[in-house]
Enzyme design. Structure first.
Site, PDB file in Angstrom:
ATOM      1  N   ASP A 473       4.268  -3.736   4.383  1.00 13.17           N
ATOM      2  CA  ASP A 473       3.208  -3.037   3.653  1.00 13.17           C
ATOM      3  C   ASP A 473       2.301  -2.254   4.603  1.00 13.17           C
ATOM      4  OD1 ASP A 473       1.700  -2.285   1.431  1.00 13.17           O
ATOM      5  OD2 ASP A 473       1.566  -4.320   0.648  1.00 13.17           O
ATOM      6  N   ASP A 543       2.049   0.474  -7.225  1.00 11.08           N
ATOM      7  CA  ASP A 543       1.459  -0.811  -7.628  1.00 11.08           C
ATOM      8  C   ASP A 543       1.273  -0.879  -9.135  1.00 11.08           C
ATOM      9  OD1 ASP A 543       1.369  -2.045  -5.215  1.00 11.08           O
ATOM     10  OD2 ASP A 543      -0.720  -1.570  -4.770  1.00 11.08           O
TER      11      ASP A 543
HETATM   12  C1  GLA Z   1      -0.175  -3.843  -1.723  1.00 13.01           C
HETATM   13  C2  GLA Z   1       1.221  -3.880  -2.310  1.00 13.01           C
HETATM   14  C3  GLA Z   1       1.284  -4.955  -3.364  1.00 13.01           C
HETATM   15  C4  GLA Z   1       0.932  -6.291  -2.750  1.00 13.01           C
HETATM   16  C5  GLA Z   1      -0.437  -6.221  -2.089  1.00 13.01           C
HETATM   17  C6  GLA Z   1      -0.731  -7.466  -1.292  1.00 13.01           C
HETATM   18  O1  GLA Z   1      -1.093  -3.400  -2.662  1.00 13.01           O
HETATM   19  O2  GLA Z   1       1.574  -2.643  -2.827  1.00 13.01           O
HETATM   20  O3  GLA Z   1       2.583  -5.019  -3.940  1.00 13.01           O
HETATM   21  O4  GLA Z   1       1.914  -6.620  -1.785  1.00 13.01           O
HETATM   22  O5  GLA Z   1      -0.534  -5.095  -1.207  1.00 13.01           O
HETATM   23  O6  GLA Z   1      -1.964  -7.436  -0.697  1.00 13.01           O
END
Ligand code: GLA
Length: 735
Positions: A473, A543
């Site tokens: 990420d 997301d």
């Molecule tokens: C980002 C990712 C999510 C999740 C969060 C965790 O927003 O896109 O899928 O993994 O971080 O903090």
């Protein structure tokens, strides 16, 4: 009219008569031609020695003549031939007002750069290297061309070398410029924001520049480095489309520019904004690759060509990537409240669905109770996992799944042991405030010590634990992009060196841990491009997991990227982001268009939910290869910003050998008594017989159990589907 102008204005000239540049003899003006798929690309050296594109479009016969390169007529004393000639790689100098491919500052203050052809080599049948050199200075550019024999997609990049005795600074370096002759064109590009990525925009190209770019340090949610240019009335299925995509995960820019004579040039590479890369004597700077292709079958044909190419040539496991495992991910169910017992309980439920991989998301490390702390401290939190990760991983394996883990390697929270020990490791301008986003800072991965730390902890994690998959990420953009170890202007090297180190860490991890799979996530789709996809197996598009929003995003996404890499989770309803309630089958079918995952809180599911998901996951496995690696036909758009109302949506995928086709149909809230439109399949073998299987849904009486490809494509499939957020899916198998 032109004639009148020529007579009226004394400063208007017809040809490049005023040029003091020597005219080359015929034998010094070679022409080059690359053929692949249904495409021919040709360029040559014009009378002044510049490299000039002469043809890009449908494949022509080997015996057809290629027009010799000739500098464009000078239109006026305001528009010299150098400016309007469709140069393959124009240096900024000699009156260039179009976007330059290369702009350089010399130590003595000279900034004029005029690149002429020097030599060529042919590394293999489909490749060419062309060397250009400034007319007086020892700056050379090697242009690399590689034409894919099957798709006709061209990979172009440039390597600039300083042969001067003094350093030079590169202020702008493109990978390539592509030209199109004057015509009416429509530009398509993808834009968005966090949780709202992948909007397809279409607009007429007018004079001047349309700039697509990122200044954010990475690819960005706002714009994606992909374009398509359709000629005249070309649409999804018909007409000529030129398209391209930049393989770079740092600051990038694609400039689409219509010149004063209505020709179009597309220049792409490093973003020149705040750019500066000094080269000492003998040093080189290599650009990213700018891919480009041509389709005579509309924008749908263009995306099928590009996505097949990505699967077969770009992905790390190309040419034959395995279908993605069906995953469970803990994020939406547990957020950072992870624990050994809680994750094991969830894994036990997930296993009953036929899940292949269990992924634990954020919250397992350091003092990570909230997003305010822990990034940088990559040790297992002993409060949440007193015995380390082993008991969880062992249980996941015993349940027949492999194990994946979330990491965010390039970031640090100020509240972390790492930051307390190395505050200088965060990107910053010393003495200036550091802007935090999500209470985190970006580590300066361009620094060798930071690179060593990041590779070191990831390598240790993979060595000590049986981890099959990393969700990598990256949850903020850059600010204050300083590199305090570097002198003055050399700090700007961070834009290139950071990204190169991300790539090199990914490559080294893959080499040292064969079989490891990696997802590129950046708060959703903030780092999706063909650069990162050379090292990662899939991406997290957004997301936003609402299944209707995802349909609209998937519509845009698939113009530039294949379903194979498009991870899509089924999550809870009503959705946390927009409170929209949807049926579980709708959520499952929306996610089954890509690489399927489950991200719902299984503790809330009833027996019927488990049965539905288990049945559809099993059905997915039977069609997955067709869905994720086949040819995609976009039948009915889910949004009304492109092709019509959003009451319905439909897509179809066909296996490359046409033995199978899968069709997904959605009713997103019907009104005015409308029935679902007739679904005419596409891309089948008309002479073959195909048997229909209903994966989910109802066909109208009279639908045959099997019929010819011609019948399914011409008569089409009539289905019964009405209601809000309900879905159906069907498959055809050749008999
Ligand atoms: C980002 C990712 C999510 C999740 C969060 C965790 O927003 O896109 O899928 O993994 O971080 O903090």
């Amino acid at each position: 009219m032109i004639g009148v102008q020529l007579k009226t204005f004394p400063f208007v000239l017809c040809l490049a008569a005023a040029m003091a540049i020597p005219v080359l003899a015929q034998d010094a003006k070679p022409t080059f031609r690359l053929d692949g798929g249904n495409t021919t690309y040709a360029f040559g050296v014009n009378e002044r020695g510049e490299l000039q594109q002469v043809y890009w479009g449908g494949r022509i016969a080997p015996t057809d003549p290629i027009p010799a390169a000739a500098g464009k007529m000078e239109w006026a004393s305001f528009d010299g031939s150098y400016n309007n000639t469709p140069q393959e790689y124009a240096g900024w100098g000699q009156g260039l007002y179009m976007e330059p491919a290369l702009k350089v500052s010399f130590a003595d203050g000279n900034r004029d750069l005029v690149l002429h052809y020097l030599s060529s080599t042919k590394p293999d049948a489909q490749s060419l290297d062309i060397v250009l050199k400034d007319i007086s200075r020892a700056v050379t550019v090697t242009l690399h061309y590689k034409m894919d024999a099957e798709s006709g997609i061209l990979a172009r990049s440039a390597t600039v070398e300083n042969g001067e005795k003094q350093p030079i600074t590169i202020e702008q370096e493109a990978a390539a410029a592509y030209s199109l002759p004057p015509a009416h064109y429509t530009l398509s590009y993808l834009s968005g924001r966090w949780a709202g990525e992948w909007t397809l925009n279409q607009e007429t190209i007018h004079q001047g520049q349309r700039v697509l770019e990122s200044r954010r340090g990475s690819t960005g949610h706002q714009l994606n480095p992909w374009f398509a240019i359709a000629r005249g009335d070309a649409d999804e299925d018909h007409g000529e489309v030129w398209f391209g995509e930049l393989a770079w995960s740092g600051n990038w820019r694609i400039t689409v520019e219509q010149d004063t004579l209505d020709a179009v040039r597309v220049t792409g590479g490093f973003n020149p904004f705040d750019f500066g890369y000094s080269l000492k004597t003998g040093e080189k700077l290599e650009s990213p690759v700018f891919y480009a292709g041509y389709s005579a079958h509309g924008i749908g044909g263009a995306s099928r060509q590009l996505n097949k190419f990505t699967v077969e040539h770009v992905l790390p496991t190309a040419p034959k990537p395995k279908p993605r495992p069906v995953i469970y991910n803990s994020w939406e169910a547990t957020e950072m409240n992870v624990s050994e017992a809680g994750q094991i309980a969830m894994a036990e439920k997930a296993a009953t669905l036929g899940i292949d991989r269990f992924v634990m998301d954020d919250g397992w490390f350091g003092k990570r109770k909230t997003d305010h702390a822990g990034l940088g401290d990559w040790y297992v939190d002993p409060d949440k996992f007193p015995h380390g990760l082993k008991p969880l991983i062992d249980r996941v394996h015993a349940l027949g799944m492999d194990f994946g883990l979330w990491v965010e390697p390039e970031m640090v929270n100020p509240d972390s042991d790492l930051y307390r020990a190395h505050p200088d490791w965060a990107i910053n301008f010393p003495g200036r405030p550091r802007m935090e986003q999500r209470t985190q800072l970006v580590l300066n991965l361009a620094r060798p010590d930071v690179r060593a730390y990041v590779f070191g902890f990831l390598d240790k994690l993979l060595t000590e634990n049986q981890i099959a998959f990393l969700k990598w990420d990256y949850n903020r953009n850059w600010s204050e992009p300083g590199w305090d170890q570097q002198q003055g202007a050399d700090q700007k090297k961070i834009y290139v060196d950071f990204v190169r180190n991300v790539y090199s860490i990914l490559a080294e991890l893959r080499a040292k841990h064969p079989g490891i799979e990696i997802e590129s996530c950046s708060g959703g789709g903030g780092r999706v491009d063909l650069g990162i996809l050379h090292y990662t197996d899939e991406v997290w598009p957004s997301d936003n997991t609402d299944p209707f929003d995802r349909l609209t995003q998937q519509w845009g996404f698939t113009h530039a990227y294949p379903n194979q890499v498009m991870l899509a989770w089924v999550t809870d309803s009503p959705h946390w982001m927009n409170n929209r309630a949807t049926t579980l089958t709708y959520r499952l079918l929306s996610s089954m268009e890509g690489s399927l995952g489950i991200g719902a809180n299984l503790n809330k599911w009833n027996d019927a939910d488990f049965a539905t998901a288990k049945r559809l996951i099993a059905a997915y496995h039977e069609v997955q290869l067709t869905v994720t690696q086949g040819d995609l036909y976009r039948l009915i758009a889910p949004t009304n910003n492109v092709t019509g109302p959003s009451q319905f949506a439909a897509t179809e995928m066909v296996a490359p050998d046409k033995h199978q086709a899968v069709l997904f149909a959605y009713a997103n809230g019907t009104n005015e008594g409308r029935n679902f439109p007739l679904l005419q399949w596409k891309g089948l073998d008309p002479a073959a017989t195909y048997k229909l299987t209903t994966i989910e849904g109802t066909t109208l009486p009279g639908t045959p159990a099997s019929a010819s490809g011609a019948w399914w494509m011409n008569h089409g499939l009539d289905i019964l589907l009405h209601g809000d957020f309900v879905a159906a899916a069907f498959r055809l198998d050749r008999q």
